[in-house]
Scaffold this active site. Structure first.
Site, PDB file in Angstrom:
ATOM      1  NE  ARG A  26      -9.100  12.457   2.717  1.00 51.19           N
ATOM      2  CZ  ARG A  26      -9.133  11.134   2.617  1.00 51.19           C
ATOM      3  NH1 ARG A  26     -10.249  10.524   2.268  1.00 51.19           N
ATOM      4  NH2 ARG A  26      -8.059  10.421   2.845  1.00 51.19           N
TER       5      ARG A  26
ATOM      6  NE  ARG B 237      -6.169   1.600  -0.397  1.00 51.57           N
ATOM      7  CZ  ARG B 237      -6.263   2.657   0.385  1.00 51.57           C
ATOM      8  NH1 ARG B 237      -5.251   3.027   1.138  1.00 51.57           N
ATOM      9  NH2 ARG B 237      -7.377   3.359   0.421  1.00 51.57           N
TER      10      ARG B 237
ATOM     11  CG  ASN C  18      -6.456  10.147   9.788  1.00 52.44           C
ATOM     12  OD1 ASN C  18      -7.088  11.170  10.105  1.00 52.44           O
ATOM     13  ND2 ASN C  18      -5.193   9.968  10.045  1.00 52.44           N
TER      14      ASN C  18
ATOM     15  NE  ARG D  60      -5.489   7.776  19.162  1.00 49.28           N
ATOM     16  CZ  ARG D  60      -4.694   6.992  18.466  1.00 49.28           C
ATOM     17  NH1 ARG D  60      -4.296   5.846  18.968  1.00 49.28           N
ATOM     18  NH2 ARG D  60      -4.276   7.331  17.277  1.00 49.28           N
TER      19      ARG D  60
ATOM     20  CG  HIS E  43     -12.458   3.445   2.887  1.00 51.55           C
ATOM     21  ND1 HIS E  43     -13.085   4.520   3.498  1.00 51.55           N
ATOM     22  CD2 HIS E  43     -11.135   3.642   3.098  1.00 51.55           C
ATOM     23  CE1 HIS E  43     -12.186   5.305   4.059  1.00 51.55           C
ATOM     24  NE2 HIS E  43     -10.982   4.803   3.813  1.00 51.55           N
TER      25      HIS E  43
ATOM     26  CD  GLU F  19      -8.452  -0.833   4.295  1.00 49.18           C
ATOM     27  OE1 GLU F  19      -8.535  -0.110   3.308  1.00 49.18           O
ATOM     28  OE2 GLU F  19      -8.023  -0.451   5.392  1.00 49.18           O
TER      29      GLU F  19
ATOM     30  CG  ASN G  26      -1.856   1.120   1.297  1.00 45.26           C
ATOM     31  OD1 ASN G  26      -1.818   2.016   0.432  1.00 45.26           O
ATOM     32  ND2 ASN G  26      -2.708   1.143   2.300  1.00 45.26           N
TER      33      ASN G  26
HETATM   34  P1  ADP Z   1      -6.383   5.401   8.388  1.00 45.61           P
HETATM   35  O1  ADP Z   1      -7.634   5.888   7.743  1.00 45.61           O
HETATM   36  O2  ADP Z   1      -5.240   6.345   8.286  1.00 45.61           O
HETATM   37  O3  ADP Z   1      -6.069   3.972   8.070  1.00 45.61           O
HETATM   38  P2  ADP Z   1      -7.095   4.371  11.006  1.00 45.61           P
HETATM   39  O4  ADP Z   1      -8.209   3.506  10.567  1.00 45.61           O
HETATM   40  O5  ADP Z   1      -5.856   3.741  11.524  1.00 45.61           O
HETATM   41  O6  ADP Z   1      -6.730   5.466   9.928  1.00 45.61           O
HETATM   42  O7  ADP Z   1      -7.683   5.337  12.118  1.00 45.61           O
HETATM   43  C1  ADP Z   1      -6.863   6.298  12.710  1.00 45.61           C
HETATM   44  C2  ADP Z   1      -7.708   7.157  13.604  1.00 45.61           C
HETATM   45  O8  ADP Z   1      -8.415   6.353  14.538  1.00 45.61           O
HETATM   46  C3  ADP Z   1      -6.860   8.082  14.457  1.00 45.61           C
HETATM   47  O9  ADP Z   1      -6.589   9.269  13.804  1.00 45.61           O
HETATM   48  C4  ADP Z   1      -7.743   8.306  15.638  1.00 45.61           C
HETATM   49  O10 ADP Z   1      -8.556   9.432  15.367  1.00 45.61           O
HETATM   50  C5  ADP Z   1      -8.648   7.116  15.705  1.00 45.61           C
HETATM   51  N1  ADP Z   1      -8.425   6.291  16.915  1.00 45.61           N
HETATM   52  C6  ADP Z   1      -7.571   5.276  17.078  1.00 45.61           C
HETATM   53  N2  ADP Z   1      -7.664   4.764  18.328  1.00 45.61           N
HETATM   54  C7  ADP Z   1      -8.600   5.488  18.961  1.00 45.61           C
HETATM   55  C8  ADP Z   1      -9.172   5.457  20.286  1.00 45.61           C
HETATM   56  N3  ADP Z   1      -8.773   4.569  21.199  1.00 45.61           N
HETATM   57  N4  ADP Z   1     -10.116   6.353  20.561  1.00 45.61           N
HETATM   58  C9  ADP Z   1     -10.535   7.256  19.666  1.00 45.61           C
HETATM   59  N5  ADP Z   1     -10.041   7.319  18.411  1.00 45.61           N
HETATM   60  C10 ADP Z   1      -9.095   6.462  18.065  1.00 45.61           C
END
Ligand code: ADP
Length: 581
Positions: free
Chosen positions: A213, A63, A183, A255, A152, A358, A7
């Site tokens: 975004r 990907r 994210n 977080r 996605h 994924e 990826n």
């Molecule tokens: P990406 O879309 O980059 O793959 P992820 O699916 O890894 O992102 O999600 C990342 C986001 O998940 C972080 O930016 C954060 O906002 C959120 N996140 C991760 N763990 C927690 C948690 N324990 N509580 C709240 N939000 C969380």
């Protein structure tokens, strides 16, 4: 058999290696900060190669974010595919160039391996047109590809499948709303296993509020922004400075925002409320789109890890028959195939948290192609499909009776088969039950009259036309034809054309078919996949590769523009037993 999944993003390359016999992940890692700590992508790949050096790699899955209209399935990568992918770069300038870079570097390193592109957009490519089209100028949408593609895909497909396994029900019996909240964030309406709508659109900018975004906004805002910013700045504002980050002014990380909200930061509270509100709106919308919902599935960093966000999203859905169980939600047990139930036992609609994977989805798509190629080892051309509307061919004598002595057919436009053209001249067909007006003549004139109509037309006219190969009109049905100069009662010539493939000898060779073969063709990529049997092959130097079907047949597979067919079964020459002459 081991598959390496790559990826490749703008500033990081993530990878995983799977053993496909056990579906187990045997390695994973990432190289980040490309452009700062690591000089460039090619250095990143070198680091990855060093990390995986002890593992045998049999195939590589990449990907690719945007497959446009061209790539509706995972695709074996070759030079032509890379060129096509490059043409799609304008549709996804923030993603595809890096995906292609990853592909080129991997091919350089492993030229002997089968490499496969798996697209974020594929799962959504069969969405109904009402979900796919924006309400903008139709011609502009067609010429520029301005449509909703969705992203996605592997994640939505994967978690929907796991949820069905967990619920011990078939995916084809369930209406599931999948929420990939990371994210980047998107929602998907998975109706009986198929994506029928999704929140991201032409680009991953549409839909939910995300880390940085904006998601859905009034297009007028873009115009407003363009008054004081160039398009690159607007892109940055909407892609990098909006969403949770833009509202909170604190972070894109939920977080941190949750922490600050607890301490009383009003903008962080607003960011959380907006995020949840948008997801709730999509749940309501997608329940309507599917006429109901059986399960809501959370995944992605936020979906998997934030109980308070899940609770906020699922509150007050009793009217939908969805009740959250607070204890289950606060302490999700995902021991069972990465899935955990968070809805109450009396909840008609199930709510689940599912750990996404994924990369495993990409690896399994890659393996499918690996297996196929190793069995067949030839890539067969896709057969373009042309839909023949009702039309007729006339002989000289009949033409004169219908249009007047001394008249000649006049060309409106060329049609796809060389030398053939649509004429300006039209006739009416008169049957015992009804008349069909304005049936177009195709030129040039022929030695025999041949009128080709569909089964639906037969009922309108009240006639019974036999299915015939083109040219075989002896003993076919009678019909009255009316032109501006007179009426002719033909004793034969009316047929329902047998579906057929026109092929140039070169294409026939590639497809391993011969003149008069009868084959099966699978049509996929429209709204309803369909396999046509009894397709006659016609090979001639003057033909270009094309399958001809009539309007009834096209309607049956809800054909959309640009759809192609794949040969799935080759028959032997001369087998025409099904059609009697
Ligand atoms: P990406 O879309 O980059 O793959 P992820 O699916 O890894 O992102 O999600 C990342 C986001 O998940 C972080 O930016 C954060 O906002 C959120 N996140 C991760 N763990 C927690 C948690 N324990 N509580 C709240 N939000 C969380």
């Amino acid at each position: 058999m081991n598959v390496l999944v790559i990826n490749c993003g703008s500033s990081s390359v993530k990878y995983k290696v799977f053993n496909m016999e056990s579906n187990e992940q045997i390695l994973n890692g990432k190289v980040e900060e490309i452009g700062t700590k690591v000089a460039n992508h090619s250095e990143a790949l070198k680091l990855i190669i060093a990390q995986i050096k002890d593992v045998k790699i049999d195939s590589v899955g990449h990907r690719v974010v945007h497959g446009g209209e061209k790539f509706v399935n995972a695709t074996l990568i070759n030079e032509q595919v890379i060129n096509e992918l490059k043409k799609l770069e304008p549709l996804a300038p923030l993603h595809n160039p890096y995906n292609i870079l990853g592909i080129e570097m991997a091919i350089n390193k492993w030229p002997q391996l089968i490499q496969v592109a798996v697209f974020d957009t594929s799962f959504h490519s069969r969405m109904p047109r009402r979900s796919k089209y924006y309400a903008i100028d139709y011609n502009l949408a067609e010429s520029e590809g301005i449509k909703r593609y969705g992203f996605h895909g592997p994640s939505h497909q994967y978690v929907a499948g796991r949820a069905a396994d967990f619920l011990k029900q078939g995916l084809s019996d369930l209406r599931i709303i999948t929420l990939h909240l990371g994210n980047g964030a998107s929602a998907c309406a998975v109706e009986f296993g198929k994506s029928v709508d999704t929140s991201m659109g032409m680009t991953p900018l549409e839909g939910l509020a995300m880390g940085t975004r904006a998601g859905d906004i009034d297009a007028g805002i873009v115009l407003k922004m363009l008054e004081k910013n160039d398009s690159d700045s607007v892109s940055r504002l909407l892609n990098k400075e909006s969403g949770l980050k833009g509202i909170s002014g604190v972070s894109n990380d939920l977080r941190e925002i949750e922490k600050q909200a607890e301490l009383g930061n009003d903008r962080c509270r607003l960011a959380i409320n907006i995020f949840a509100h948008k997801v709730r709106k999509y749940i309501g919308a997608y329940a309507s789109v599917m006429g109901g919902v059986d399960a809501v599935v959370f995944t992605g960093g936020i979906g998997e890890n934030s109980p308070s966000m899940r609770r906020r999203i699922l509150q007050r859905f009793d009217f939908l028959g969805l009740n959250i169980d607070e204890d289950l939600n606060n302490d999700v047990n995902k021991a069972n195939i990465g899935c955990g139930l968070i809805s109450a036992s009396n909840s008609k609609v199930k709510a689940l948290v599912v750990k996404t994977n994924e990369e495993l989805m990409i690896a399994s798509e890659t393996k499918k192609i690996f297996d196929k190629v190793n069995k067949v080892n030839v890539e067969k051309p896709v057969i373009p499909i042309a839909v023949s509307a009702r039309h007729l061919h006339l002989d000289k004598e009949t033409f004169a009776k219908l249009f007047g002595e001394g008249k000649e057919p006049t060309k409106l436009k060329d049609i796809s088969q060389p030398g053939q053209y649509a004429c300006n001249e039209r006739v009416n067909l008169i049957g015992p039950r009804g008349t069909i007006e304005g049936v177009r003549l195709l030129g040039p004139l022929r030695s025999k009259n041949q009128i080709e109509i569909s089964r639906t037309d037969e009922f309108k006219l009240g006639v019974d036309a036999p299915i015939r190969n083109s040219g075989k009109v002896a003993g076919s049905a009678p019909i009255i034809v009316e032109g501006p100069a007179g009426k002719v009662s033909l004793t034969e010539g009316l047929i329902c054309a047998r579906r057929h493939i026109h092929a140039h000898p070169d294409d026939a060779k590639k497809l391993n078919i011969k003149d008069k073969d009868v084959v099966e063709v699978e049509i996929s990529g429209g709204e309803r996949d369909l396999t046509f049997g009894d397709v006659l092959v016609r090979v001639k130097d003057s033909y270009v590769l094309e399958m001809h079907i009539d309007t009834d047949e096209a309607n049956a597979c809800e054909l959309v523009k640009g759809t192609g067919g794949s040969l799935i079964y080759e028959n032997i020459a001369g087998v025409e037993a099904k059609i009697a002459f």
